[in-house]
Design a protein around this motif. Structure first.
Motif, PDB file in Angstrom:
ATOM      1  N   SER A1951       1.567  12.161 -42.666  1.00  0.00           N
ATOM      2  CA  SER A1951       0.618  11.284 -41.970  1.00  0.00           C
ATOM      3  C   SER A1951       1.448  10.018 -41.522  1.00  0.00           C
ATOM      4  O   SER A1951       1.440   9.157 -42.222  1.00  0.00           O
ATOM      5  CB  SER A1951      -0.426  10.717 -42.709  1.00  0.00           C
ATOM      6  OG  SER A1951      -0.037  10.201 -43.961  1.00  0.00           O
ATOM      7  N   PRO A1952       2.038  10.022 -40.541  1.00  0.00           N
ATOM      8  CA  PRO A1952       3.129   8.915 -40.006  1.00  0.00           C
ATOM      9  C   PRO A1952       2.222   7.845 -39.351  1.00  0.00           C
ATOM     10  O   PRO A1952       1.165   8.091 -39.007  1.00  0.00           O
ATOM     11  CB  PRO A1952       3.981   9.706 -38.977  1.00  0.00           C
ATOM     12  CG  PRO A1952       3.143  10.807 -38.253  1.00  0.00           C
ATOM     13  CD  PRO A1952       2.374  11.278 -39.322  1.00  0.00           C
ATOM     14  N   VAL A1953       2.800   6.547 -39.561  1.00  0.00           N
ATOM     15  CA  VAL A1953       2.215   5.401 -38.942  1.00  0.00           C
ATOM     16  C   VAL A1953       3.185   4.657 -38.153  1.00  0.00           C
ATOM     17  O   VAL A1953       4.532   4.698 -38.272  1.00  0.00           O
ATOM     18  CB  VAL A1953       1.577   4.708 -40.000  1.00  0.00           C
ATOM     19  CG1 VAL A1953       0.354   5.171 -40.791  1.00  0.00           C
ATOM     20  CG2 VAL A1953       2.509   4.262 -41.097  1.00  0.00           C
ATOM     21  N   GLY A1954       2.816   3.654 -37.293  1.00  0.00           N
ATOM     22  CA  GLY A1954       3.811   2.910 -36.609  1.00  0.00           C
ATOM     23  C   GLY A1954       3.833   1.652 -37.145  1.00  0.00           C
ATOM     24  O   GLY A1954       2.983   1.239 -37.949  1.00  0.00           O
ATOM     25  N   LEU A1955       4.848   0.976 -37.083  1.00  0.00           N
ATOM     26  CA  LEU A1955       5.092  -0.355 -37.277  1.00  0.00           C
ATOM     27  C   LEU A1955       4.429  -1.378 -36.641  1.00  0.00           C
ATOM     28  O   LEU A1955       4.033  -1.196 -35.544  1.00  0.00           O
ATOM     29  CB  LEU A1955       6.535  -0.942 -37.126  1.00  0.00           C
ATOM     30  CG  LEU A1955       7.522  -0.236 -38.128  1.00  0.00           C
ATOM     31  CD1 LEU A1955       8.952  -0.817 -37.903  1.00  0.00           C
ATOM     32  CD2 LEU A1955       7.404  -0.896 -39.498  1.00  0.00           C
ATOM     33  N   GLY A1956       3.928  -2.733 -37.140  1.00  0.00           N
ATOM     34  CA  GLY A1956       3.107  -3.655 -36.410  1.00  0.00           C
ATOM     35  C   GLY A1956       1.797  -2.927 -35.945  1.00  0.00           C
ATOM     36  O   GLY A1956       1.070  -2.485 -36.878  1.00  0.00           O
ATOM     37  N   ARG A1957       1.388  -2.756 -34.637  1.00  0.00           N
ATOM     38  CA  ARG A1957       0.089  -2.327 -34.379  1.00  0.00           C
ATOM     39  C   ARG A1957       0.467  -1.104 -33.457  1.00  0.00           C
ATOM     40  O   ARG A1957      -0.248  -0.641 -32.625  1.00  0.00           O
ATOM     41  CB  ARG A1957      -0.621  -3.268 -33.601  1.00  0.00           C
ATOM     42  CG  ARG A1957      -1.178  -4.400 -34.440  1.00  0.00           C
ATOM     43  CD  ARG A1957      -2.369  -5.509 -33.833  1.00  0.00           C
ATOM     44  NE  ARG A1957      -1.434  -6.459 -32.878  1.00  0.00           N
ATOM     45  CZ  ARG A1957      -1.170  -7.581 -33.633  1.00  0.00           C
ATOM     46  NH1 ARG A1957      -1.155  -7.894 -34.647  1.00  0.00           N
ATOM     47  NH2 ARG A1957      -0.602  -8.321 -32.514  1.00  0.00           N
ATOM     48  N   ASN A1958       1.585  -0.394 -33.531  1.00  0.00           N
ATOM     49  CA  ASN A1958       2.188   0.678 -32.623  1.00  0.00           C
ATOM     50  C   ASN A1958       1.450   1.903 -33.108  1.00  0.00           C
ATOM     51  O   ASN A1958       1.110   2.218 -34.338  1.00  0.00           O
ATOM     52  CB  ASN A1958       3.729   0.772 -32.751  1.00  0.00           C
ATOM     53  CG  ASN A1958       4.192  -0.730 -32.369  1.00  0.00           C
ATOM     54  OD1 ASN A1958       3.637  -1.309 -31.695  1.00  0.00           O
ATOM     55  ND2 ASN A1958       5.678  -0.782 -32.565  1.00  0.00           N
ATOM     56  N   GLU A1959       1.681   2.829 -32.248  1.00  0.00           N
ATOM     57  CA  GLU A1959       1.363   4.265 -32.404  1.00  0.00           C
ATOM     58  C   GLU A1959       2.368   4.661 -33.503  1.00  0.00           C
ATOM     59  O   GLU A1959       3.455   4.445 -33.498  1.00  0.00           O
ATOM     60  CB  GLU A1959       1.423   5.046 -31.176  1.00  0.00           C
ATOM     61  CG  GLU A1959       0.542   4.789 -30.139  1.00  0.00           C
ATOM     62  CD  GLU A1959      -0.814   5.283 -30.455  1.00  0.00           C
ATOM     63  OE1 GLU A1959      -0.880   6.345 -31.199  1.00  0.00           O
ATOM     64  OE2 GLU A1959      -1.922   4.958 -29.884  1.00  0.00           O
ATOM     65  N   PRO A1960       2.004   5.868 -34.243  1.00  0.00           N
ATOM     66  CA  PRO A1960       0.675   6.534 -34.505  1.00  0.00           C
ATOM     67  C   PRO A1960      -0.316   5.619 -35.417  1.00  0.00           C
ATOM     68  O   PRO A1960       0.443   5.048 -36.093  1.00  0.00           O
ATOM     69  CB  PRO A1960       1.209   7.726 -34.960  1.00  0.00           C
ATOM     70  CG  PRO A1960       2.348   7.749 -35.739  1.00  0.00           C
ATOM     71  CD  PRO A1960       3.021   6.852 -35.063  1.00  0.00           C
TER      72      PRO A1960
END
Length: 2026
Positions: A1951-1960
């Motif tokens: 479940s990857p996520v982005g830094l800040g408010r980025n995708e994903p």
């Protein structure tokens, strides 16, 4: 009414004439008699004293009668004391007796007292004697007096044979001097003749000898004729009479010699540093060496964990005065030095005086030296350790990390220093100096004088003061021998300071370089007292004396070091008037100077009398004998000079009288300062007919004594010297310290006696100790009464008053404690109490050292050719006279043997050991007005010769020489029997010793015995016609000492000195009988000293026989030489030599190891020769040492006659020779076994069936190897004897290691059967996942899974256990102490033991409650169970924090290793360099026993007569072994690279094989984890020494050795403790705990039973196994890999192996599965640990089945995690900026975060501009990936240190998340607002809402429940931001709402996520108010916002105002024109 009445009738046999008074004391209540006036022989008192008593008279109570000579003026002088125990009175009610008194040396004197005692009990009953009570008598009586007086037991005056106690008398040790042979105490002294009756014609007080002998005979009944005592030096020179004092045997000054030191400092981290956003560096500075840590960016709590080592080679004094300085510097880089945040200072001595010489994990408080008002600047956590040579540093265990975070509780301060230290000013006032030496050549001065005509003093002095690393100087006084400064140097330092000494130095200012004239150290501990009634440091004003080199000025002074304060000064240099005061500063007051710079100001002068009234002192000396003069100086005439200060100094005192003496006519002498310098030896007779000083003896040419020494022929004419001098009268100071010194000397002597008694295993050490304590308490109370005199004498300083108070308090409490301890001394507590009393001794010595000097020390110089050759220094207090006996110096008015030594560095080493001259010297120093007594102490029988030119009226002039007309002739017999453990003086490692005996002016030598360290000379030396001058009686009491020097004979050159000892002869006068008890004398051991080190022991006896009228015929006859081979040498006669009996010595020859080359040739065919007392045996020859270094014949024996007394056994010599071609033999090396006691075989005692003792050697090793014994430290059960038979016994043993309950063992007979049941508490089978409630009631799902467990889990669990056991031991110790206190209390209150138990348990409960309450406060539960997570059951191994060898007695259970030495012994202290002399090792053993041996042993089944006592020993043929070495990790390695790190790798050597693991070096680590195993094949015995070394990898150049450890595998392999493969606690077939040994437990057990000839093992049903007669129980199932259960016997067998020590006869503790910690040593730095290595070794014989693969112990790989932190919102952030337009407060907020140690990867949110309320909305995500080690709770980071680094360095740091809130600025640097640091393992739970979030979450972190992100995985809440304000208080600067989410790397990938408010998985945009935009990006919007919203009305108002202004302006502008127009009418 009960009462005790004493009728004191008469005191008889008094000496002299005078007034007498008696004092009778009972139960502490004294009565004084009337004064019996002017009586001579007999004083008739005839008085009755009555004590009404309320309680019954106890038989142990004492009555004391003291008789004094009464004096109206002076204090009364004690004649003697009579003490008696009132047992007899209590029994019979009435007693009459006459008995002798004893004097203060506890010696019986002639004076006797006659008394009658009546005791009238209430009921009139008086009981009969009861046997039991009687037997207690010795105990109660304490060995307190010298004589058991007859009255004690018998009730008649001289005991008739009828007394009921007769039978007992032999067992009561009668003499105080128990440290010597019993009768040597008979050398009793004469009574100190009282001062007023010293007449020449006095008949000598000789004891009534036959009376004495009879008493002694009576006591000798039970003594063994062969008793011997190890006469320690104190006992040898113990003084009996009063005319001589003890010589000092240690010659060499120990200080001043450089030693190796290593200081290691670990800087772990810093916290709470003051300052915003700093980049801190820590600087560590010791003396002039500086080292820096790396820089950590933008953090107030940097984590370093960096290790620094400093090596020094300096004298101890210099080392301990060096300052350790830790400072934190902010933003230092190459270009700028940075700004100092704060420093911490401490001297090295403070660290060294800590327990273990170290501070471990402590917090140092930083303070700012430039601003003392500022308070604490932060804390540094560090370890500091100081290691001298031979110190071992133990790393203490710490309970857990959380305790250490409690900063206040772990400050880096010594015990007893308050945490809050205040600033203080130290004022050192320097007034003036006197008596300076000239510091310039006089040539220049003469030139100047010729030109200018002025005569100037040749010295320009100034004073320099050093303290706590700072220096201050006074001004320079040009050309003055008596400079006056009147200045003060002011230091500002924290109080109490952590620096102990102030250094005050007078220096001579010179254009080229300044040199020291003299140095004085002021020890702050001695001039202050930190108790509750203590005082601040204060000193003086007082004169301090400075000593240094001789006073002649030379350009290159060879003794300049002495002037710097190193070593013992050899001459007076000057004296300086100083005072010290301390004032605590109030840092809040405004006018304070805030810097700590040193200031110098002037002060007003002080009056003359401030330091005391000047008085005239008189020093008298007489040289009775000058012998042993070194032959180098023997050819020129010699004189001796005595000086005190500059008085008496004829060569180089400053001889210019600067002012003529001013004398007042009335005889008061009012002195000028110059008097000191005035040399009064110019022959000037003063106007008041004053005497001239004579300070040196006439020149005299020495006469030859023997080839090494000369003597001066004084014969009957003894030269004298005398000096008058003027000093301030401060005798009181010296008197007090003399009294304390005397108490201390007496105590030391007593303690030595007690130690001797214990060492030689004599009876009743406890009585002697009680006597010592009694003496101590009497001495202390006497001090308190005497010290309080002359309190208001002139010149008493504050320190005098305060010191007196504190000394009196201390002495009083010491006396009380001594009394109390005395009641607790029992047979079993003697050793503990001895330790306590030794602390008293140190305290006494510390108190006795007087910090304020008065009279300078006296120097005796030997002069030849007007040059100073050798000197002795006598402290003036030792020879100071007082009318009160206790206050007199210990050598005043006594003859002392003084040894002269060479000055300064010349006196180090060999030159220092050879005596330059030995003087018999008499010294007396006192006020001139007390002079009449100055000759009283001299041996009687002389006439005085005065100087010739004295006028008729001068009767009082002292003599220039004494002529003795009484001469006695003696014969001295020196019985030189043998010496042992001598120093090896030849390159062969042996010596060719002979002894030279000196007595008076005679000397003789024994024969030379070649090549031995243990010569048995067995030779009698007879000195005929020795003339001694003086009265016969006095000589009898007090003969001169005998000096024995031992030399090594060399074929060329002079004999080399080995060592020296002193002895006193036993004396027989011609009218005495030669017979027991004193003759013939007994042999005694005398300790031989070489410098300060011991160099062996001499066994000898000395007797001095007076030759009377009949000549030598009357002497006891001498037997002629018996042995024809030895020629005319006389042997020691029969009565003196020891009684011999026949012994057989069996020798086990096993093999030789590690023989080094001899003369470059290899040893090929060695042989071992064993020799003892002239007999011996040779081993078989080893034919080829390289092929097989073992012997073919194992056991040989020889018979020898040895003394019955074990203490006299001669040493046994082991020599190895190499047999070369043509019958040549070359000595390879030798070893002397100095004590055979541990090899004595004692037959097994058949009736006590001890479990594990069959045949015992003395120290618990077995000879019969099938007889088992315990290594000393393993818990042995063999100490219990089992006597009564019992049935089956079940012993429950939990398999939980460390909690074995042995309490249930019942006594049982070795024959009966017993069951030992072992319950396995937790089977592998039920390791199912269980839900367990963990702390805080959180449900914890995942229990550690079996698969996750690896070897490291086991290791870490074991380390925890190790820490717990250490803690438990400490607790147990505390409890034992508590119990002892209870017993003491009970004893005092007289409780029965069973009440005690009840009381004890109650007390325990109480303490437990207290304890648990305390612990709960700390947040830990009482037993830690409530709070700690329940531990999963992990099988453990044993972690030893030392080598296995120390735990198991070096594995010398039957095979001993003897080091072979060759080469000269090193002369470093205590021969520390002996390792270089080892040329190989002999392996074997010895066994000795008296013949004939009993039959039973030889009749045992299977007894092999060839093997003698060494039955069932394995054969010693070569054997192939697989050696598997596991290296776990190394700790605290010594850094090898410049950067303070090392790149370690492992090298393993065994024989010829070597394994280098160079490619796997670990970069830049001082605590590397290796986790490796190495396999090596080896063949014992050729390859048996395993060396494990740690090397440092270097890119260029050779690799350096860091340290190595050596393990003797052979001893391990053959040991019966079975060290080949450790036995684990549980048996499993798979998993992390798989069984390593190729043999299963059942096979091992079967083998052990077979070898030990034991019945078993028999496996029975129901999980039982029977071995011998014990039954063990255990589980019988095992699970294989697939989870199937099978039946097995292995668990049962393993249970037996784990309890093998309980098996009778052969049992011993088998070595468990373990990890040992071994110190790494480097041959270049001997004795200093270079780090430690944790490892273990397995060995598998190759002829057995092969073992499985090695266990995998490779280091755990850190696990990859990802921490996601979402910053949702902030609130209440402080507003920092003022708005440009509106002045409103706002902040442009952003949040920054990073994981500790990864500052460079920091992440920032976007900026929330213009927040007006401190609220910010972010919805911003940080993502921190990291590697984490679960077990160690550390993050692992690998990074290159700099761009130049070759490879990455691995760091381990605690996982801490830092979040900071900032205010963004566009043009200037951003402003830091606040921060929070969360330890991811334990941080407070976030608050639910912003309101609930408060600063308390940080403040009370310790109390709040904490959570761990690794358990919770996801947390959300509010946390506070804090910063420190100006006053260093924490303040809340904001709150943040954050969410922490932890995922493993795999989960993160899914479940990857982005830094800040980025995708994903983007976060939504924050909902921010309109005001948060950037004004310069959309100006119109900004204007609209500004205009419309807020400033509409303001703008309208401004516009209106502007219009008005314009109108007004226009009006004013045009107004004048219009006016003109109007006026002119235009």
């Amino acid at each position: 009414m009960m009462a005790l009445m004493v009728h004191l009738k008469t005191v008889a046999h008094l000496r002299g004439r005078g007034d007498r008074i008696a004092k009778v004391t009972f139960r502490g209540l004294p009565f004084y008699s009337r004064i019996a006036e002017n009586c001579e022989e007999v004083a008739n008192f005839n008085e009755t004293f009555r004590w009404p008593i309320a309680s019954r008279l106890d038989g142990n109570e004492m009555l004391e009668i003291q008789v004094y000579n009464y004096s109206k003026v002076f204090s009364n002088r004690l004649v003697g004391t009579f003490c008696m125990v009132l047992q007899k009175v209590a029994e019979e009610g009435h007693l009459e007796l006459t008995d002798t008194l004893i004097d203060d040396n506890n010696t019986s004197i002639k004076t006797s007292v006659t008394i009658e005692i009546r005791y009238q009990p209430m009921d009139g009953t008086v009981g009969m004697w009861s046997d039991g009570e009687f037997l207690d008598v010795p105990d109660d009586r304490d060995g307190m007096f010298a004589f058991e007086t007859d009255s004690l037991l018998s009730g008649q005056s001289h005991g008739s044979g009828t007394s009921p106690g007769r039978s007992l008398q032999g067992s009561i040790p009668t003499f105080r001097k128990a440290g010597r042979g019993v009768f040597s105490a008979m050398k009793l002294g004469k009574i100190k003749s009282s001062k007023d009756d010293h007449k020449k014609g006095d008949e000598p007080a000789v004891l009534d000898m036959e009376d004495l002998d009879r008493k002694a005979m009576r006591l000798a009944g039970t003594l063994d004729p062969d008793t011997i005592s190890l006469a320690s030096v104190t006992a040898v020179t113990t003084n009996v009479s009063n005319k001589r004092s003890k010589p000092d045997i240690k010659m060499e000054p120990s200080s001043g010699r450089p030693v190796d030191y290593q200081i290691s400092i670990t800087v772990i981290e810093a916290r709470q540093l003051i300052g915003l956003n700093m980049d801190p560096v820590v600087c560590v500075e010791i003396g002039d060496d500086k080292k820096y840590t790396s820089m950590k960016e933008s953090t107030n709590c940097p984590y370093y964990n960096e290790y620094f080592v400093f090596d020094f080679h300096v004298p101890p004094d210099v080392m301990f005065d060096k300052i350790i300085k830790l400072s934190v510097i902010h933003s230092k880089n190459l270009l700028r030095s940075g700004t100092l945040v704060g420093t911490f200072k401490m001297d090295v001595g403070t660290v060294y005086s800590q327990p273990e010489h170290q501070f471990y994990h402590k917090w140092a408080i930083l303070s700012d030296p430039d601003d003392i008002t500022a308070g604490c600047k932060g804390y540094i956590k560090c370890d500091i350790a100081v290691v001298g040579k031979g110190d071992n540093i133990k790393t203490p265990h710490k309970a857990n990390e959380t305790d250490e975070d409690d900063i206040e509780g772990n400050l880096l301060l010594p015990e007893g220093i308050p945490a809050e230290r205040q600033w203080a000013r130290f004022y050192v006032k320097i007034y003036r100096a006197e008596g300076l030496p000239k510091m310039n050549t006089s040539i220049m001065a003469n030139v100047k004088k010729a030109f200018i005509g002025e005569n100037r003093d040749l010295v320009d002095p100034y004073v320099q003061v050093q303290f706590a690393g700072q220096k201050g100087k006074t001004s320079v006084q040009k050309s003055s021998y008596e400079p006056i400064w009147n200045e003060q140097v002011i230091f500002t330092e924290l109080f109490p300071p952590l620096c102990k000494r102030l250094k005050v130095q007078i220096r001579d200012s010179d254009k080229v370089n300044d040199v020291a004239i003299g140095t004085h150290f002021i020890d702050l501990r001695k001039i202050s007292n930190d108790g509750d009634k203590g005082f601040l440091p204060t000193l003086g004003p007082a004169w301090v004396n400075m000593y240094g080199s001789t006073r002649q000025y030379t350009l290159m002074d060879e003794h300049q070091d002495l002037n710097e304060g190193l070593g013992e000064g050899v001459s007076f240099r000057a004296r300086l008037l100083v005072s010290v005061a301390v004032e605590i500063l109030d840092t809040t007051s405004p006018e304070i100077i805030s810097s700590t710079e040193v200031q110098v100001e002037s002060v007003s002068n002080i009056s003359e009398s401030a330091t005391g009234k000047i008085d005239e002192f008189f020093l008298f000396g007489s040289f009775l004998e000058a012998t042993m003069i070194d032959r180098k100086i023997g050819d020129k005439p010699i004189s001796f000079e005595i000086t005190i200060g500059n008085y008496g100094n004829q060569i180089d005192g400053v001889s210019k009288p600067s002012l003529s003496k001013k004398r007042k006519k009335d005889g008061e002498s009012e002195e000028e300062e110059s008097e000191l310098i005035q040399n009064s030896s110019e022959d000037e007779a003063d106007e008041d007919s004053d005497l001239v000083s004579v300070s040196s003896t006439p020149l005299m040419k020495p006469v030859i004594t023997d080839r090494n020494y000369f003597h001066l022929p004084y014969f009957e004419k003894k030269p004298c010297v005398y000096i008058k001098s003027w000093w301030q009268d401060q005798r009181r100071r010296l008197y007090n310290s003399n009294m304390m010194d005397k108490i201390a000397d007496k105590l030391e002597e007593g303690l030595n006696d007690v130690q001797e008694i214990i060492k030689t295993e004599k009876a009743f050490p406890e009585r002697r100790l009680r006597g010592v304590l009694e003496e101590l308490s009497v001495g202390c109370s006497r001090f308190v009464t005497l010290a309080n005199k002359d309190v208001n004498q002139a010149g008493r300083t504050k320190l005098d008053r305060e010191r007196l108070k504190s000394c009196m308090r201390e002495m009083d409490s010491m006396g009380q404690q001594a009394k109390q301890i005395r009641t607790q001394v029992k047979k079993n507590t003697v050793k503990d109490k001895l330790k306590l009393v030794q602390n008293f001794l140190q305290r006494l010595r510390f108190l006795a050292d007087e910090p304020q000097h008065s009279i300078p020390d006296v120097f005796i110089w030997m002069m030849s050719n007007n040059k100073r050759i050798a000197y002795a220094r006598v402290p003036s207090k030792d020879i100071l006279y007082s009318i009160v006996d206790e206050e007199t110096g210990k050598d005043c008015g006594k003859v002392k043997a003084v040894f002269l030594k060479l000055p300064g560095k010349k006196g180090f080493g060999h030159a220092g050991w050879t005596v330059q001259a030995k003087l018999e010297l008499y010294l007396w120093l006192g006020l001139n007005k007390q002079r009449k007594d100055f000759l009283t102490g001299l041996p009687n029988g002389f006439e005085e010769l005065k100087a010739t030119k004295t006028g008729p009226g001068l009767q009082s002039v002292p003599p220039v020489s004494l002529v003795y007309n009484m001469k006695q002739v003696f014969q001295l017999r020196a019985h030189m029997y043998q010496a042992r453990s001598l120093f090896a003086a030849d390159s062969s490692g042996l010596s060719d010793p002979f002894a030279r005996v000196f007595f008076s002016t005679h000397s003789q030598v024994t024969e030379v015995l070649s090549e031995t360290l243990c010569p048995t000379w067995d030779q009698l030396l007879v000195f005929d016609d020795v003339e001694l001058f003086g009265e016969a009686s006095e000589l009898r009491d007090d003969p001169p000492i005998i000096v024995v020097e031992i030399y090594d004979q060399d074929t060329v050159g002079k004999a080399e000195f080995i060592g020296r000892t002193f002895a006193k002869p036993t004396i027989k006068m011609c009218d005495e009988h030669y017979g027991p008890p004193r003759f013939p004398p007994q042999l005694e051991y005398y300790q031989i000293y070489r410098g300060n080190c011991t160099a062996g022991e001499l066994l000898a006896a000395f007797e001095l026989l007076q030759i009377g009228q009949g000549g030598r015929a009357d002497l006891p006859p001498l037997e002629g030489p018996t042995d024809s081979e030895r020629g005319p040498i006389l042997p020691v006669p029969l009565g003196i030599r020891p009684v011999l009996s026949r012994y057989r010595i069996e020798v086990l020859f096993w093999g030789l190891r590690d023989l080094k080359r001899i003369n470059l040739a290899q040893v090929d065919r060695p042989r071992v020769d064993i020799e003892c007392a002239g007999r011996g045996v040779q081993s078989a020859l080893i034919q080829n040492y390289k092929k097989n270094p073992n012997f073919s014949t194992l056991v040989k024996w020889f018979e020898v006659d040895l003394p019955e007394n074990e203490l006299l056994h001669p040493p046994l010599n082991i020599r190895v020779v190499d047999c070369r071609a043509f019958g040549r033999y070359i000595l390879v090396g030798s070893h002397a076994v100095s004590s055979l006691r541990r090899f004595i075989y004692s037959t097994p005692d058949k009736n006590s069936n001890n479990w594990a003792t069959a045949a015992k050697l003395m120290n618990g090793y077995m000879v019969l190897t099938n007889g088992g014994s315990q290594p000393r430290s393993s818990p042995s059960l063999s100490s219990r004897t089992f006597s009564r038979p019992a049935g089956d016994i079940i012993v429950n043993m939990d398999s939980e290691p460390g909690v074995r309950k042995m309490d249930t063992v019942v006594k049982l007979d070795a024959m009966s059967d017993a069951v030992v049941k072992v319950d396995m508490t937790e089977e592998e089978s039920d390791k199912k996942k269980k839900k367990k409630k963990k702390k805080g009631g959180v449900e914890e799902e995942d229990e550690t899974d079996e698969r996750v467990l690896d070897w490291w889990s086991k290791y870490f669990a074991s380390i925890e256990t190790l820490k717990e056991t250490l803690r438990a031991q400490e607790a147990a110790q505390a409890e034992a102490e508590e119990r002892e206190d209870l017993e003491i209390a009970a004893e005092a209150a007289d409780i029965k033991p069973d009440d005690l138990l009840l009381k004890g348990s109650k007390m325990k409960e109480k303490t437990k409650e207290k304890k648990s309450a305390k612990d709960k406060k700390k947040g830990l539960a009482a037993d830690g169970s409530e709070k700690r997570p329940v531990k999963t059951k992990v099988d453990e191994l044993v972690v030893y924090n030392k080598e296995l060898e120390t735990e198991y007695g070096n594995f010398e259970d039957w095979l001993h290793t003897f080091n072979l030495y060759r080469g000269k012994a090193g002369d470093d202290d205590e021969h520390a360099l002996d390792d270089d002399r080892i040329v190989g090792r002999f392996k074997g053993s010895l066994c000795m026993y008296k013949l004939p041996l009993s039959e039973e042993i030889t009749r045992e089944a299977g007894f092999d007569p060839n093997m003698g006592m060494f039955q069932s020993i394995p054969h010693n043929d070569p054997i192939n072994v697989l050696v598997r070495v596991y290296v776990v990790r190394a700790t605290e390695l010594h850094p090898a690279d410049i950067n303070g790190k090392a790149d370690p790798y492992i090298v393993i050597k065994l024989g010829k094989s070597e394994v280098k693991d160079k490619e796997n070096y670990i970069s830049k680590q001082l605590n590397p984890v290796f986790g490796k195993s190495f396999d090596i094949e080896a063949t014992f015995p050729m390859e048996s020494m395993l060396t494990v070394s740690v090397y440092d990898w270097d890119l260029v150049g050779t690799d350096d050795l860091i340290g190595e450890t050596k393990i003797d595998l052979e001893n391990r392999f053959y040991s019966k403790f079975r060290v080949t493969c450790g036995i684990s606690s549980n048996y499993s077939l798979h998993g992390y705990n798989v069984w390593r040994d190729p043999m299963k437990p059942s096979q091992i057990l079967a083998k052990l039973c077979k070898e030990g000839k034991i019945d078993g093992p028999h496996y029975g049903p129901g999980g039982k196994v029977k071995v011998a007669n014990r039954i063990f129980t255990g589980s019988t199932e095992i699970e294989d890999e697939n989870g199937l259960k099978k039946q097995t016997e292995e668990h049962l067998a393993l249970a037996v192996l784990n309890h093998w020590e309980e098996i009778p006869r052969v049992g011993c503790k088998l070595v468990p599965e373990h990890v040992e910690t071994r110190p790494l040593l480097n041959p270049d730095k001997p004795g200093i640990e270079q780090g430690r290595i944790e490892m273990w070794v397995d060995m598998f014989p190759m002829d057995m089945p092969a073992p499985g693969p090695a266990i995998d112990i490779s280091p755990r790989k850190p696990k990859r995690y990802e921490l996601r932190v979402i910053i949702w919102n902030t609130d209440e952030v402080i507003l920092e900026d003022d708005d440009y337009f509106t002045g409103e407060k706002s902040s442009d907020i952003f949040v920054r975060g990073w994981l500790k140690g990864q500052q460079e990867d920091k992440q920032d949110t976007d900026v929330h501009y213009h927040s007006l309320t401190g609220e910010g909305n972010f919805n911003w995500r940080f993502v921190f990936p990291f590697d984490y080690l679960m077990a160690e709770e550390k993050i692992v980071i690998s990074k290159k240190e700099s761009m130049f680094s070759w490879d990455e360095t691995e760091y381990k740091i605690p996982p801490r998340l830092t979040l900071q809130v900032w205010d963004a600025d566009h043009f200037s640097a951003d402003d830091f607002l606040g921060a929070i640091e969360l330890d991811l393992n334990r941080f407070p739970r976030g608050a639910k809402t912003a309101k609930q979030c408060s600063i308390d979450m940080i403040r009370n972190e310790q109390e709040l429940p904490t959570i761990s992100i690794f358990k919770q995985k996801r947390v959300k809440g509010w946390w506070p931001f804090v910063a420190r304000d100006e006053n260093d208080e924490m303040e809340l600067t904001g709150k943040v709402e954050a969410e922490l989410h932890l995922l493993t790397a795999e989960e993160a990938e899914k479940s990857p996520v982005g830094l800040g408010r980025n995708e994903p998985d983007p976060l939504e945009k924050p909902n921010r108010p309109d005001t948060t935009f950037l004004w310069f990006l959309s100006p119109l919007k900004a204007i609209r916002y500004l205009v419309c919203n807020r400033y509409k009305w303001l703008i309208i108002k401004i516009v209106l105002a502007l219009l008005l202004l314009i109108m007004l302006g226009l009006f004013l502008y045009s107004m004048p024109g219009y006016l003109v127009k109007k006026l002119l009418g235009a």
